[in-house]
Design a protein around this motif. Structure first.
Motif, PDB file in Angstrom:
ATOM      1  N   GLU A 162     -16.882 -24.056   6.475  1.00 38.60           N
ATOM      2  CA  GLU A 162     -17.530 -22.950   7.177  1.00 38.60           C
ATOM      3  C   GLU A 162     -16.700 -22.503   8.373  1.00 38.60           C
ATOM      4  O   GLU A 162     -16.579 -21.305   8.645  1.00 38.60           O
ATOM      5  N   PHE A 163     -16.096 -23.454   9.074  1.00 37.49           N
ATOM      6  CA  PHE A 163     -15.245 -23.105  10.218  1.00 37.49           C
ATOM      7  C   PHE A 163     -14.060 -22.260   9.768  1.00 37.49           C
ATOM      8  O   PHE A 163     -13.776 -21.199  10.332  1.00 37.49           O
ATOM      9  N   TYR A 164     -13.360 -22.727   8.729  1.00 34.88           N
ATOM     10  CA  TYR A 164     -12.191 -21.988   8.266  1.00 34.88           C
ATOM     11  C   TYR A 164     -12.582 -20.654   7.642  1.00 34.88           C
ATOM     12  O   TYR A 164     -11.821 -19.678   7.718  1.00 34.88           O
ATOM     13  N   ALA A 165     -13.749 -20.593   7.014  1.00 35.34           N
ATOM     14  CA  ALA A 165     -14.217 -19.321   6.463  1.00 35.34           C
ATOM     15  C   ALA A 165     -14.444 -18.308   7.585  1.00 35.34           C
ATOM     16  O   ALA A 165     -14.114 -17.117   7.447  1.00 35.34           O
ATOM     17  N   ARG A 166     -15.024 -18.754   8.716  1.00 37.28           N
ATOM     18  CA  ARG A 166     -15.227 -17.852   9.858  1.00 37.28           C
ATOM     19  C   ARG A 166     -13.893 -17.348  10.393  1.00 37.28           C
ATOM     20  O   ARG A 166     -13.742 -16.161  10.692  1.00 37.28           O
ATOM     21  N   ARG A 167     -12.929 -18.257  10.507  1.00 40.50           N
ATOM     22  CA  ARG A 167     -11.619 -17.843  11.017  1.00 40.50           C
ATOM     23  C   ARG A 167     -10.936 -16.890  10.049  1.00 40.50           C
ATOM     24  O   ARG A 167     -10.274 -15.931  10.453  1.00 40.50           O
ATOM     25  N   ALA A 168     -11.081 -17.153   8.750  1.00 38.84           N
ATOM     26  CA  ALA A 168     -10.470 -16.276   7.750  1.00 38.84           C
ATOM     27  C   ALA A 168     -11.047 -14.869   7.835  1.00 38.84           C
ATOM     28  O   ALA A 168     -10.315 -13.869   7.793  1.00 38.84           O
ATOM     29  N   ARG A 169     -12.384 -14.759   7.970  1.00 40.49           N
ATOM     30  CA  ARG A 169     -13.014 -13.445   8.078  1.00 40.49           C
ATOM     31  C   ARG A 169     -12.578 -12.721   9.346  1.00 40.49           C
ATOM     32  O   ARG A 169     -12.388 -11.503   9.349  1.00 40.49           O
ATOM     33  N   ARG A 170     -12.390 -13.471  10.407  1.00 37.86           N
ATOM     34  CA  ARG A 170     -12.071 -12.873  11.705  1.00 37.86           C
ATOM     35  C   ARG A 170     -10.630 -12.384  11.781  1.00 37.86           C
ATOM     36  O   ARG A 170     -10.353 -11.314  12.348  1.00 37.86           O
ATOM     37  N   ILE A 171      -9.706 -13.116  11.207  1.00 37.78           N
ATOM     38  CA  ILE A 171      -8.291 -12.861  11.457  1.00 37.78           C
ATOM     39  C   ILE A 171      -7.554 -12.267  10.264  1.00 37.78           C
ATOM     40  O   ILE A 171      -6.810 -11.292  10.393  1.00 37.78           O
ATOM     41  N   LEU A 172      -7.737 -12.830   9.087  1.00 37.31           N
ATOM     42  CA  LEU A 172      -6.829 -12.552   7.979  1.00 37.31           C
ATOM     43  C   LEU A 172      -6.925 -11.144   7.392  1.00 37.31           C
ATOM     44  O   LEU A 172      -5.883 -10.571   7.042  1.00 37.31           O
ATOM     45  N   PRO A 173      -8.118 -10.542   7.231  1.00 37.99           N
ATOM     46  CA  PRO A 173      -8.123  -9.195   6.641  1.00 37.99           C
ATOM     47  C   PRO A 173      -7.332  -8.172   7.452  1.00 37.99           C
ATOM     48  O   PRO A 173      -6.524  -7.418   6.896  1.00 37.99           O
ATOM     49  N   ALA A 174      -7.569  -8.125   8.762  1.00 43.23           N
ATOM     50  CA  ALA A 174      -6.831  -7.171   9.592  1.00 43.23           C
ATOM     51  C   ALA A 174      -5.349  -7.493   9.610  1.00 43.23           C
ATOM     52  O   ALA A 174      -4.494  -6.594   9.506  1.00 43.23           O
ATOM     53  N   ALA A 175      -5.023  -8.787   9.722  1.00 41.03           N
ATOM     54  CA  ALA A 175      -3.613  -9.180   9.729  1.00 41.03           C
ATOM     55  C   ALA A 175      -2.946  -8.829   8.409  1.00 41.03           C
ATOM     56  O   ALA A 175      -1.799  -8.352   8.374  1.00 41.03           O
ATOM     57  N   GLY A 176      -3.645  -9.047   7.303  1.00 33.60           N
ATOM     58  CA  GLY A 176      -3.084  -8.717   5.999  1.00 33.60           C
ATOM     59  C   GLY A 176      -2.874  -7.226   5.818  1.00 33.60           C
ATOM     60  O   GLY A 176      -1.874  -6.792   5.229  1.00 33.60           O
ATOM     61  N   LEU A 177      -3.810  -6.418   6.323  1.00 34.05           N
ATOM     62  CA  LEU A 177      -3.663  -4.966   6.227  1.00 34.05           C
ATOM     63  C   LEU A 177      -2.410  -4.493   6.959  1.00 34.05           C
ATOM     64  O   LEU A 177      -1.646  -3.664   6.447  1.00 34.05           O
ATOM     65  N   VAL A 178      -2.173  -5.014   8.155  1.00 38.12           N
ATOM     66  CA  VAL A 178      -0.985  -4.613   8.919  1.00 38.12           C
ATOM     67  C   VAL A 178       0.287  -5.086   8.225  1.00 38.12           C
ATOM     68  O   VAL A 178       1.311  -4.393   8.235  1.00 38.12           O
ATOM     69  N   LEU A 179       0.232  -6.243   7.588  1.00 37.68           N
ATOM     70  CA  LEU A 179       1.391  -6.704   6.821  1.00 37.68           C
ATOM     71  C   LEU A 179       1.703  -5.744   5.680  1.00 37.68           C
ATOM     72  O   LEU A 179       2.871  -5.410   5.431  1.00 37.68           O
ATOM     73  N   LEU A 180       0.673  -5.289   4.979  1.00 38.76           N
ATOM     74  CA  LEU A 180       0.881  -4.330   3.895  1.00 38.76           C
ATOM     75  C   LEU A 180       1.469  -3.027   4.435  1.00 38.76           C
ATOM     76  O   LEU A 180       2.413  -2.471   3.854  1.00 38.76           O
ATOM     77  N   ALA A 181       0.919  -2.537   5.535  1.00 40.26           N
ATOM     78  CA  ALA A 181       1.410  -1.290   6.122  1.00 40.26           C
ATOM     79  C   ALA A 181       2.855  -1.440   6.589  1.00 40.26           C
ATOM     80  O   ALA A 181       3.670  -0.518   6.431  1.00 40.26           O
ATOM     81  N   THR A 182       3.186  -2.595   7.147  1.00 35.91           N
ATOM     82  CA  THR A 182       4.559  -2.826   7.626  1.00 35.91           C
ATOM     83  C   THR A 182       5.532  -2.905   6.459  1.00 35.91           C
ATOM     84  O   THR A 182       6.651  -2.385   6.532  1.00 35.91           O
ATOM     85  N   ALA A 183       5.125  -3.564   5.377  1.00 31.44           N
ATOM     86  CA  ALA A 183       5.980  -3.630   4.191  1.00 31.44           C
ATOM     87  C   ALA A 183       6.245  -2.225   3.655  1.00 31.44           C
ATOM     88  O   ALA A 183       7.385  -1.886   3.294  1.00 31.44           O
ATOM     89  N   ALA A 184       5.207  -1.390   3.617  1.00 30.04           N
ATOM     90  CA  ALA A 184       5.388  -0.012   3.154  1.00 30.04           C
ATOM     91  C   ALA A 184       6.299   0.767   4.101  1.00 30.04           C
ATOM     92  O   ALA A 184       7.180   1.519   3.666  1.00 30.04           O
ATOM     93  N   GLY A 185       6.107   0.579   5.409  1.00 34.97           N
ATOM     94  CA  GLY A 185       6.956   1.259   6.376  1.00 34.97           C
ATOM     95  C   GLY A 185       8.405   0.822   6.277  1.00 34.97           C
ATOM     96  O   GLY A 185       9.327   1.640   6.401  1.00 34.97           O
ATOM     97  N   ALA A 186       8.624  -0.461   6.035  1.00 32.35           N
ATOM     98  CA  ALA A 186       9.990  -0.964   5.879  1.00 32.35           C
ATOM     99  C   ALA A 186      10.650  -0.358   4.649  1.00 32.35           C
ATOM    100  O   ALA A 186      11.839  -0.006   4.669  1.00 32.35           O
ATOM    101  N   TRP A 187       9.889  -0.244   3.565  1.00 29.84           N
ATOM    102  CA  TRP A 187      10.430   0.338   2.338  1.00 29.84           C
ATOM    103  C   TRP A 187      10.834   1.797   2.553  1.00 29.84           C
ATOM    104  O   TRP A 187      11.852   2.264   2.040  1.00 29.84           O
ATOM    105  N   LEU A 188      10.047   2.524   3.363  1.00 26.22           N
ATOM    106  CA  LEU A 188      10.315   3.936   3.588  1.00 26.22           C
ATOM    107  C   LEU A 188      11.398   4.187   4.629  1.00 26.22           C
ATOM    108  O   LEU A 188      12.183   5.135   4.501  1.00 26.22           O
ATOM    109  N   LEU A 189      11.456   3.356   5.673  1.00 31.23           N
ATOM    110  CA  LEU A 189      12.260   3.689   6.849  1.00 31.23           C
ATOM    111  C   LEU A 189      13.501   2.831   7.055  1.00 31.23           C
ATOM    112  O   LEU A 189      14.424   3.262   7.751  1.00 31.23           O
TER     113      LEU A 189
END
Length: 656
Positions: A70-97
């Motif tokens: 339950e502790f790790y699930a709370r941390r995963a919900r809090r941190i990982l989705p937003a962090a993962g989204l920015v990683l995806l956006a950065t990968a796309a930006g790197a591919w383009l720029l």
């Protein structure tokens, strides 16, 4: 058991996050007068240690234990989705720029960031001289998230073990937790002080040397079992002192401050004092606008750095005013991320109902960016290995540059293992050729000497001589005390090594030939550089050997292989005025002011003509492996020319 332990909502801590993120943003934007804003990360660490420990102790006080899933699930919900989204956006930006070769770097950074090991990847890169000169990663800031996740990974199980042991023994777990915090915090602080002395990048980025800051916050949580702070004049004074300790380093610290080291104690203890003691500063932090920035801080921190780095990669370096506008503008995607991703998933009752759902969400937020990174890497590798676009005049017989840009980056001399590390002060034997010969060639200097190994080896092998290599990267051969950017302090190991190398030559049999070279950019003060060379050359002249100075090669100042991986060869040329620096020693030798010494200058070959630019590639050969060193392919191509020039100077015997 401490049955009444509780940790209520703290609006001032939300405001303290605002102070931390604004300090970091100002630092990364280069706002004048705020060069110490990097301490905002230290404040984040203290806040995390306080809140996480407080929440776990609350659960322990209520039930004697807590659920790790339950502790790790709370941390995963809090941190990982937003962090993962920015990683995806950065990968796309790197591919383009970004050029393909930099894209391969970013792909590796995405994987490391998604797996929460980015701090170790960047620590290895910054302590590795061969990689330290590359452009900054758009994901460099993920090092702090990796440190935080590593803290969670170890701290929660340790508290659970202590809680279960205390329950079994029918004891209060708080004393055991307090003892554990004190021991681990003290050990981590000692390690941090030691590593700051020997390897500042490691001390700054590694989790063991940063854990004490989480520990300081954890100790505050242990000592505030009811979430209440004293209301008194002394409390107000201590809280205000903490505020000063947080804000003062932002104004007075800078890149030259040894960090973390003892300097990190000031903002760390200041943050603890702000958390522990109520003061007028607490009321300021609790204001609605400040708290709003604090709520945005996580997403804003994630977005601002990729926006800065990718923009500068596309448009070139920007003044601080433009950088500030960029980091302020990054609040827009940050706000959308908080509203559409971070908050909905963090507060979702459906996801929170079962720990496995939160863990599955976190796993997806890791797997998807890793998959995107693999796609980015595949495309980048293809782009970095295809034939770069060249003009008709530059097209080599085979139609492709050699080495290809991807290989040019790692086209090191065969003696690269002789180039000793950052903190080393002695060199290994590093003998080549006929080691039994009485005739010996010595190649001595920094990495700009090491790049000529192929020529020195050819001279020795064709005459049956021995070759001795004495090379320390980043260490000027003239007697200069410099500040190494990887250490952010005086490079004392360089001074010690230089004396060691000269003493070693004094104590050995006299060499036949000494080839010396050094980067010509450690200082622009001609008088200082001349005096520094006087000291070193006086030692070398006593050897009685022929001394030949290999004038420094042109300095591109940009990552040449990365440029060639994505642009036509002419677009990767660099300004002649910046690349060809004045060389007082070469001028003195040419003027006959240093009798008995010779100079070889390959610059007319590497930057021919009188145009405004110097090429990145000639005759199908990539000239540089990074922003300042020539490729070993080029060194091997020039080796016969250097040998012939030395024969013409009667420095070495002619060999047919």
């Amino acid at each position: 058991m401490t049955a009444r332990y509780r940790l209520g909502f703290r609006p001032d801590i939300e405001g303290l996050r605002a102070v931390a993120v604004l300090a970091v943003l100002a630092f990364h934007a280069g706002v004048p007068g705020l060069a110490g804003g990097f301490i905002g990360v230290d404040v984040f660490f203290v806040v995390s240690g306080f809140l996480i420990t407080g929440l776990l102790l609350r659960d322990i006080s209520a039930s004697g234990s807590f659920s790790l899933p339950e502790f790790y699930a709370r941390r995963a919900r809090r941190i990982l989705p937003a962090a993962g989204l920015v990683l995806l956006a950065t990968a796309a930006g790197a591919w383009l720029l970004l050029p393909p070769l930099r894209g391969t770097d970013v792909a590796g950074d995405v994987v490391a960031a998604a797996l929460s090991i980015a701090n170790w990847r960047f620590a290895a890169g910054q302590t590795d001289y061969l990689a330290a000169e590359r452009d900054p990663s758009p994901l460099l800031h993920y090092w702090s998230l990796a440190v935080e996740e590593q803290f969670y990974l170890l701290w929660a199980p340790l508290l659970l073990v202590l809680a279960l042991a205390a329950r079994r023994l029918r004891r209060d777990p708080v004393p055991a937790v307090t003892a554990a915090v004190v021991v681990l915090t003290g050990g981590s602080l000692a390690l941090s002080l030691w590593w700051t002395e020997i390897s500042e990048p490691l001390a700054y980025l590694a989790s063991p040397s940063r854990a004490w800051q989480f520990g300081a916050g954890a100790l505050a949580a242990v000592l505030l079992p009811y979430g209440q702070r004293p209301r008194s004049a002394s409390s107000a004074v201590l809280g205000l002192a903490g505020a000063v300790a947080v804000l003062w380093p932002v104004l007075v610290y800078d890149a030259a401050t040894p960090y973390p080291g003892t300097a990190a104690l000031v903002p760390t203890l200041g943050a603890v004092a702000v958390i522990a003691f109520r003061s007028p500063f607490s009321a300021l932090l609790s204001l609605a606008p400040v708290r709003a920035v604090g709520r945005l801080s996580f997403s804003w921190y994630l977005w601002h750095w990729p926006v800065l780095v990718l923009t500068e990669a596309a448009a070139g370096p920007q003044p601080w005013s433009v950088k500030l506008a960029l980091v302020l503008g990054s609040a827009i995607p940050a706000g959308l991320t908080m509203k559409l991703v971070e908050n909905p998933l963090r507060t979702s009752r459906v996801v929170a109902a079962l720990p496995r759902r939160g863990l599955a969400l976190g796993t997806s937020a890791v797997v998807v960016p890793v998959a995107a990174a693999l796609l980015l890497n595949g495309g980048a590798v293809h782009g970095a290995t295809v034939t770069p676009r060249v003009t008709v005049a530059e097209t080599p017989p085979g139609g492709a540059l050699q080495p290809p840009p991807a290989q040019a980056r790692v086209d090191y001399p065969a003696s690269a293992g002789c180039e000793i590390g950052l903190t080393a002060v002695t060199s290994p034997p590093c003998l080549f050729g006929n080691t039994a010969s009485k005739n010996r060639v010595v190649l001595i200097g920094d990495s700009h000497a090491g790049q000529w190994f192929a020529a020195a080896e050819r001279i020795a092998l064709r005459r049956g001589w021995a070759l001795e290599v004495l090379v320390k990267p980043g260490c000027p051969l003239p007697r200069l005390t410099v500040v190494d950017p990887r250490l952010d302090r005086e490079y004392r190991e360089c001074d010690a090594w230089r004396e060691y190398a000269l003493d070693r030559l004094d104590a050995s049999s006299p060499p036949r030939l000494v080839l010396l070279a050094s980067l010509n950019a450690y200082t622009r003060d001609r008088a200082v550089l001349t005096r520094a060379w006087d000291t070193t050359l006086a030692r070398l002249e006593r050897l009685g050997a022929s001394l030949v100075y290999l004038r420094d090669t042109p300095l591109p100042g940009t990552d040449v292989p990365a440029c060639l991986s994505g642009s036509p060869v002419p677009e990767c040329a660099f300004p002649r005025a910046a690349g060809l620096r004045p060389d007082p020693l070469a001028e003195q030798v040419a003027a006959g002011e240093r009798p008995g010494m010779r100079v070889l200058d390959m610059s007319p070959l590497l930057c021919p003509g009188t145009g405004r630019t110097c090429p990145a590639a000639l005759d199908g050969i990539v000239l540089y492996r990074d922003d300042s060193h020539i490729t070993d392919t080029l060194a091997r191509r020039l080796a016969p020319r250097i040998e012939r020039d030395l024969e013409d100077l009667d420095v070495i015997p002619t060999v047919l």
